[in-house]
Design a protein around this motif. Structure first.
Motif, PDB file in Angstrom:
ATOM      1  N   HIS A   1      -0.042  -7.875  -7.355  1.00 49.81           N
ATOM      2  CA  HIS A   1      -0.287  -6.540  -6.816  1.00 49.81           C
ATOM      3  C   HIS A   1      -0.404  -5.547  -7.954  1.00 49.81           C
ATOM      4  CE1 HIS A   1       1.079  -8.205  -2.987  1.00 49.81           C
ATOM      5  NE2 HIS A   1       2.036  -8.768  -3.690  1.00 49.81           N
ATOM      6  N   GLY A   2      -1.331  -4.585  -7.818  1.00 51.06           N
ATOM      7  CA  GLY A   2      -1.477  -3.578  -8.852  1.00 51.06           C
ATOM      8  C   GLY A   2      -2.116  -2.310  -8.325  1.00 51.06           C
ATOM      9  N   ALA A   3      -2.077  -1.289  -9.142  1.00 53.60           N
ATOM     10  CA  ALA A   3      -2.654  -0.003  -8.773  1.00 53.60           C
ATOM     11  C   ALA A   3      -4.177   0.003  -8.895  1.00 53.60           C
ATOM     12  CB  ALA A   3      -2.057   1.111  -9.633  1.00 53.60           C
ATOM     13  N   SER A   4      -4.729  -0.974  -9.619  1.00 54.93           N
ATOM     14  CA  SER A   4      -6.186  -1.061  -9.768  1.00 54.93           C
ATOM     15  C   SER A   4      -6.600  -2.532  -9.812  1.00 54.93           C
ATOM     16  CB  SER A   4      -6.645  -0.368 -11.056  1.00 54.93           C
ATOM     17  OG  SER A   4      -6.207  -1.110 -12.178  1.00 54.93           O
ATOM     18  N   ARG A   5      -7.856  -2.771  -9.529  1.00 54.50           N
ATOM     19  CA  ARG A   5      -8.395  -4.131  -9.601  1.00 54.50           C
ATOM     20  C   ARG A   5      -8.243  -4.677 -11.022  1.00 54.50           C
ATOM     21  NH1 ARG A   5     -11.975  -7.030  -6.400  1.00 54.50           N
ATOM     22  NH2 ARG A   5     -13.208  -8.594  -7.514  1.00 54.50           N
ATOM     23  N   GLU A   6      -8.487  -3.816 -12.007  1.00 54.33           N
ATOM     24  CA  GLU A   6      -8.379  -4.231 -13.408  1.00 54.33           C
ATOM     25  C   GLU A   6      -6.952  -4.649 -13.751  1.00 54.33           C
ATOM     26  OE1 GLU A   6      -9.836  -1.312 -12.353  1.00 54.33           O
ATOM     27  OE2 GLU A   6     -11.870  -2.140 -12.516  1.00 54.33           O
ATOM     28  N   ALA A   7      -5.962  -3.912 -13.225  1.00 56.12           N
ATOM     29  CA  ALA A   7      -4.561  -4.252 -13.486  1.00 56.12           C
ATOM     30  C   ALA A   7      -4.225  -5.624 -12.924  1.00 56.12           C
ATOM     31  CB  ALA A   7      -3.635  -3.187 -12.890  1.00 56.12           C
TER      32      ALA A   7
ATOM     33  N   TYR B   1       0.533   0.176  -4.479  1.00 57.13           N
ATOM     34  CA  TYR B   1      -0.276  -0.961  -4.922  1.00 57.13           C
ATOM     35  C   TYR B   1      -1.450  -1.132  -3.967  1.00 57.13           C
ATOM     36  CZ  TYR B   1       3.647  -2.082  -7.952  1.00 57.13           C
ATOM     37  OH  TYR B   1       4.632  -2.030  -8.897  1.00 57.13           O
ATOM     38  N   ARG B   2      -2.582  -0.628  -4.374  1.00 55.62           N
ATOM     39  CA  ARG B   2      -3.765  -0.634  -3.512  1.00 55.62           C
ATOM     40  C   ARG B   2      -4.611  -1.899  -3.675  1.00 55.62           C
ATOM     41  NH1 ARG B   2      -1.626   2.810  -0.709  1.00 55.62           N
ATOM     42  NH2 ARG B   2      -1.744   5.006  -1.148  1.00 55.62           N
ATOM     43  N   HIS B   3      -4.338  -2.648  -4.714  1.00 55.26           N
ATOM     44  CA  HIS B   3      -5.140  -3.847  -4.993  1.00 55.26           C
ATOM     45  C   HIS B   3      -4.220  -5.061  -5.034  1.00 55.26           C
ATOM     46  CE1 HIS B   3      -8.713  -1.440  -5.822  1.00 55.26           C
ATOM     47  NE2 HIS B   3      -7.827  -0.552  -6.243  1.00 55.26           N
TER      48      HIS B   3
ATOM     49  N   TYR C   1       0.829  -1.194   0.000  1.00 56.57           N
ATOM     50  CA  TYR C   1       0.000   0.000   0.000  1.00 56.57           C
ATOM     51  C   TYR C   1       0.871   1.255   0.000  1.00 56.57           C
ATOM     52  CZ  TYR C   1      -3.897  -3.094   0.848  1.00 56.57           C
ATOM     53  OH  TYR C   1      -4.834  -4.083   0.710  1.00 56.57           O
TER      54      TYR C   1
END
Length: 159
Positions: free
Chosen positions: A118-124, A68-70, A64
């Motif tokens: 890990h990614g910056a968005s759920r889609e990523a 990387y929020r997701h 976080y």
């Protein structure tokens, strides 16, 4: 092994993690004081690793804090005959922080290969999971992505 006061001191000095400095083993030796140097710290930690007292020494980033929020544990039902060759390929992907094999618990849990993404968005993250599924090809019979809902505290050996 952990009855040795010297080993206990080393574990206490490292149980919260290595210092975030250019030469962490030297810093641990300095904190331990007389009778310790960087070479001895490395050797003793190596001995603890070899004996299985410590399973690994690694970096545990705060995903976080670095943006990387997701985060999702991607799970895959991979054919047993191919998991040994495919698992290391998944683990080598730059977006996978850890990858391992676990037993299935049929009929409810068919998944045998786990990869943390890990990614910056759920889609990523979902795109990463799809890349893994494509790499696994027909050996992957099913998959899912289990997204984190809380940050769990990670701790190592304590004395």
């Amino acid at each position: 092994m952990l009855q040795d006061a010297r080993v206990q001191a080393l574990v206490r000095a490292t149980q919260a993690g290595l210092p975030l400095v250019p030469e962490p083993y030297a810093a641990v030796a300095e904190a331990l004081g007389e009778g310790w140097d960087e070479t001895q710290v490395r050797a003793e930690l190596g001995r603890l690793l070899a004996a299985g007292v410590i399973r690994r020494i690694g970096v545990v980033p705060n995903h976080y804090a670095i943006g990387y929020r997701h985060n999702a544990m991607a799970v895959f039902d991979v054919e047993d005959a191919q998991i040994e060759s495919l698992g290391p390929r998944v683990g080598a992907l730059d977006f996978v922080t850890h990858c391992y094999r676990r037993p299935r618990h049929l009929p409810l849990w068919p998944y045998s290969l786990f990869a943390m993404c890990h990614g910056a968005s759920r889609e990523a993250v979902l795109e990463q999971v799809e890349q893994i599924r494509a790499l696994l090809g027909p050996a992957c019979r099913a998959h899912d992505a289990l997204f984190s809902t809380a940050i769990l505290k990670k701790t190592g050996l304590r004395v």
